[in-house]
Design a protein around this motif. Structure first.
Motif, PDB file in Angstrom:
ATOM      1  N   ALA A  81      20.655  14.313  42.858  1.00 30.28           N
ATOM      2  CA  ALA A  81      21.006  15.628  42.336  1.00 30.28           C
ATOM      3  C   ALA A  81      21.028  15.612  40.808  1.00 30.28           C
ATOM      4  O   ALA A  81      20.805  16.620  40.166  1.00 30.28           O
ATOM      5  CB  ALA A  81      22.345  16.075  42.890  1.00 30.28           C
ATOM      6  N   THR A  82      21.298  14.466  40.219  1.00 29.55           N
ATOM      7  CA  THR A  82      21.341  14.381  38.766  1.00 29.55           C
ATOM      8  C   THR A  82      20.178  13.564  38.250  1.00 29.55           C
ATOM      9  O   THR A  82      19.978  12.451  38.662  1.00 29.55           O
ATOM     10  CB  THR A  82      22.621  13.668  38.302  1.00 29.55           C
ATOM     11  OG1 THR A  82      23.719  14.321  38.875  1.00 29.55           O
ATOM     12  CG2 THR A  82      22.722  13.683  36.787  1.00 29.55           C
ATOM     13  N   SER A  99      28.574  12.682  40.083  1.00 33.93           N
ATOM     14  CA  SER A  99      28.693  13.979  39.414  1.00 33.93           C
ATOM     15  C   SER A  99      29.993  14.678  39.772  1.00 33.93           C
ATOM     16  O   SER A  99      30.594  15.357  38.938  1.00 33.93           O
ATOM     17  CB  SER A  99      27.504  14.870  39.774  1.00 33.93           C
ATOM     18  OG  SER A  99      26.312  14.272  39.334  1.00 33.93           O
ATOM     19  N   ASP A 108      27.236  10.812  32.862  1.00 34.25           N
ATOM     20  CA  ASP A 108      26.808  10.861  34.262  1.00 34.25           C
ATOM     21  C   ASP A 108      25.341  10.443  34.281  1.00 34.25           C
ATOM     22  O   ASP A 108      24.586  10.777  33.379  1.00 34.25           O
ATOM     23  CB  ASP A 108      26.948  12.307  34.768  1.00 34.25           C
ATOM     24  CG  ASP A 108      26.698  12.416  36.263  1.00 34.25           C
ATOM     25  OD1 ASP A 108      26.716  11.386  36.957  1.00 34.25           O
ATOM     26  OD2 ASP A 108      26.477  13.550  36.734  1.00 34.25           O
TER      27      ASP A 108
HETATM   28 MG   LIG Z   1      24.802  13.250  40.421  1.00 35.12          MG
END
Ligand SMILES: [Mg+2]
Ligand SMILES: Nc1nc2c(ncn2[C@@H]2O[C@H](COP(=O)(O)OP(=O)(O)OP(=O)(O)O)[C@@H](O)[C@H]2O)c(=O)[nH]1
Length: 431
Positions: free
Chosen positions: A230-231, A211, A251
Motif C-alpha cells: 500500500a505504501t 502505515s 514509513d
Molecule cells: Mg504501508
C-alpha cells in the motif's frame, strides 16, 4: 503507457520446487501477491526440477501440460513464480498461445497500481521500462502512432529499433526527473543530519501494519489499506519523543522475499532513509502464522540494502488478534528493550513503544568528577573545548578538580585517545 491485465483476469499459476530453497512458503506468498493484483487463480501447476530448463524454464512435457490446461480452463494469463528470461517467456507464450508474466512482471504491476507520489510513480515507470526494454515483443503497437515523429525514425529502421530508441529516450527523461527529486531529498536529509535529528525508519514485511502505526504515531492521514505494498513512498513526519526530542519517523515500502534486484535499485532513493536511520522499527504481523519467515525475508532485504547493522527494535503488531496477549516490552539480559508487543490499530501498548524508543534513543550522558594532575593541563583544555566542564576547583597543589558532563559517545572516544582518563575519575555514574 503499458498494456496491463485488468482486474478480474483469471490466471494459471506455475511454481517450480527447487531443491535448495524452502519454496512452499514462497508459493503461498505468490498466491497472496496474485490476489493482491486482483487476479483470480484458476489452478496452480507445480513441478520439481534441479535447475531451470533453457527453453521454457520448466521441462517441455510440463510446458505442454500447461498449454492444455490453459485451453481447458480458458485462462487469460499464465503467471510464473520465478524470473524468466525474455526468451523463455516468449517460448512459453508461443506454445500456450497465452500471455506469460513472470514474478518480476507481476510485482512491477502491483507496484504500478500502488504508487502514489510523483517520485514513486517515476521509480515504478523506470523499473518497468528497464524490464520491458529486454522484452520488446508485444504491447508496443500503440507506438505505431508515433511513427515518423521528428528524430525518432530514420529510413530503413525497424519498428523494434524505434521502440528501443523511444524507451531509451523515456528512460533518460525519467532519470533526469528522478535526479531532481533525489537532490531535493538529499538536501532535506542533510539538513536533518546537520540539525542532529535522528530518523526512525519503519520497516517490515508488506501488510505488517507500518502505515497504520505511522498514522497512529503521527496522527497523519497516510494511506493504510489491507493491500500489499500500500505504501511505495516513504512518508516522513516529525514526532517528539520524551528525553530524545524531535525525531523523524519514516514509513517505507513493504518488503517481500526475493524482491527483484531491478526493483531494489529503483527504490534505492527511498531506501536511503532506511540506510541512514538511527534506529529501525521492524514491524511484524505477530498474528500471521508465517511471521518468522517474514521476519527473515525482511532481514535479507535489509542485508541487501546495507541496513543490516542499524540498531533495530522489533514491534510485534496486531496483538488484538492473539488471544490473551497483553502489551509488553521484552528486554535483553542488559535490560535493553528489544521487542514491544502492541496493536497499532487499537492503540494498545503505544505508551510502551514510546518508553522503549526513549530508552533506545535517549543520549547516554557521562557525568563524572576528574582529578587532573598539573601535567595534564592539555587534557583540561581539551575538555573545555568539548564544552564538557561544568565546574572547576584548582587544588592547592595546582591539580584540577573538574565536574564533567558530556555525551557518552564523545567520552568513549576521548578515553580511547587518552586511556589515562579512566584512572582519574573520582566517581562515575551514567544516566
Ligand atoms: Mg504501508
Ligand atoms: N487487527 C489489526 N489489524 C491491523 C493492525 N495494524 C494494522 N492492521 C491492518 O493490517 C492491514 C495492513 O496495514 P498497513 O498499515 O497498510 O500495512 P503496511 O505494513 O503499511 O503495508 P505495506 O505498505 O503494503 O507494506 C490493514 O488492513 C490494517 O488495518 C492491528 O494492530 N490489528
Amino acid at each position: 503507457m503499458f498494456e496491463r491485465y485488468k482486474g478480474g483476469e483469471s490466471a494459471l499459476l506455475v511454481h517450480v520446487f527447487f531443491p535448495k530453497e524452502s519454496d512452499i512458503e514462497d508459493l503461498k506468498e505468490f498466491e497472496i501477491l496474485v490476489s493482491s493484483a486482483q487476479i483470480d487463480i484458476l489452478d496452480i501447476v507445480t513441478t520439481s526440477r534441479k535447475l531451470p530448463q533453457a527453453k521454457y524454464f520448466i521441462g517441455e512435457g510440463k510446458a505442454i501440460e500447461i498449454a492444455q490446461k490453459v485451453k481447458e480452463l480458458d485462462a487469460s494469463v499464465i503467471l510464473v513464480n520465478h524470473t524468466l528470461t525474455p526468451t523463455q517467456e516468449r517460448n512459453l507464450e508461443k506454445l500456450c498461445e497465452c500471455r506469460v508474466i513472470d514474478r518480476t512482471g507481476l510485482i512491477l504491476d502491483i507496484f504500478a497500481q500502488r504508487a502514489r507520489t510523483h517520485e514513486g510513480k517515476l521509480q515504478v515507470e523506470l523499473a518497468q521500462l528497464q524490464y520491458l526494454s529486454t522484452r520488446l515483443v508485444r504491447g508496443w503497437t500503440h507506438l505505431e502512432r508515433q511513427k515518423g515523429g521528428i528524430g525518432l525514425r530514420g529510413p530503413g529502421e525497424t519498428q523494434l529499433e524505434t521502440d528501443r530508441r523511444l524507451i531509451r529516450h523515456r528512460i533518460q527523461l525519467i532519470l533526469s526527473k528522478l535526479a531532481k527529486v533525489e537532490k531535493q531529498r538529499n538536501q532535506n536529509r542533510q539538513s536533518r543530519n546537520k540539525a542532529d535529528i535522528p530518523t526512525i525508519s519503519l520497516v517490515g514485511y508488506t501488510n505488517a501494519g507500518k502505515s497504520t502505526l505511522f498514522n497512529t504515531l503521527t496522527h497523519a492521514d497516510v494511506y493504510a489499506a489491507d493491500q500489499l505494498f500500500a505504501t511505495l513512498d516513504p512518508t516522513l513526519r516529525r514526532i517528539v519523543v520524551d528525553d530524545v526530542g524531535e525525531v523523524v519517523l519514516a514509513d517505507t515500502v513493504g518488503f517481500i522475499r526475493h524482491l527483484p534486484h531491478d526493483l531494489i535499485a529503483a527504490f534505492k532513493a527511498t531506501l536511503l532513509e532506511t540506510q541512514e536511520a538511527a534506529l529501525l522499527l521492524h514491524i511484524v504481523d505477530a498474528a500471521d502464522p508465517n511471521f518468522l519467515d517474514n521476519m527473515q525475508a525482511v532481514d535479507e532485504v535489509l542485508l541487501e540494502i546495507d541496513a543490516d547493522e542499524i540498531p533495530t527494535l522489533l514491534v510485534m503488531n496486531k496483538i488484538d488478534l492473539i488471544e490473551d496477549k497483553q502489551p509488553s516490552i521484552d528486554r535483553d539480559s542488559n535490560g535493553v528493550p528489544i521487542r514491544v508487543w502492541i496493536s497499532a490499530e487499537n492503540g494498545l501498548g503505544l505508551d510502551l513503544l514510546f518508553t522503549a524508543l526513549t530508552e533506545r534513543l535517549a543520549r547516554q550522558i557521562q557525568v563524572c568528577q576528574l582529578n587532573l594532575p598539573i601535567h595534564l593541563a592539555k587534557l583540561r583544555s581539551r575538555l573545555y573545548q568539548l564544552n564538557a566542564v561544568e565546574h572547576e576547583v584548582i587544588n592547592s597543589d595546582g591539580s584540577f578538580h573538574l565536574d564533567v558532563r558530556m555525551p557518552a559517545i564523545e567520552w568513549n572516544r576521548l578515553c580511547k585517545q587518552e586511556p589515562d582518563l579512566l584512572y582519574l575519575i573520582n566517581t562515575q555514574n551514567n544516566n
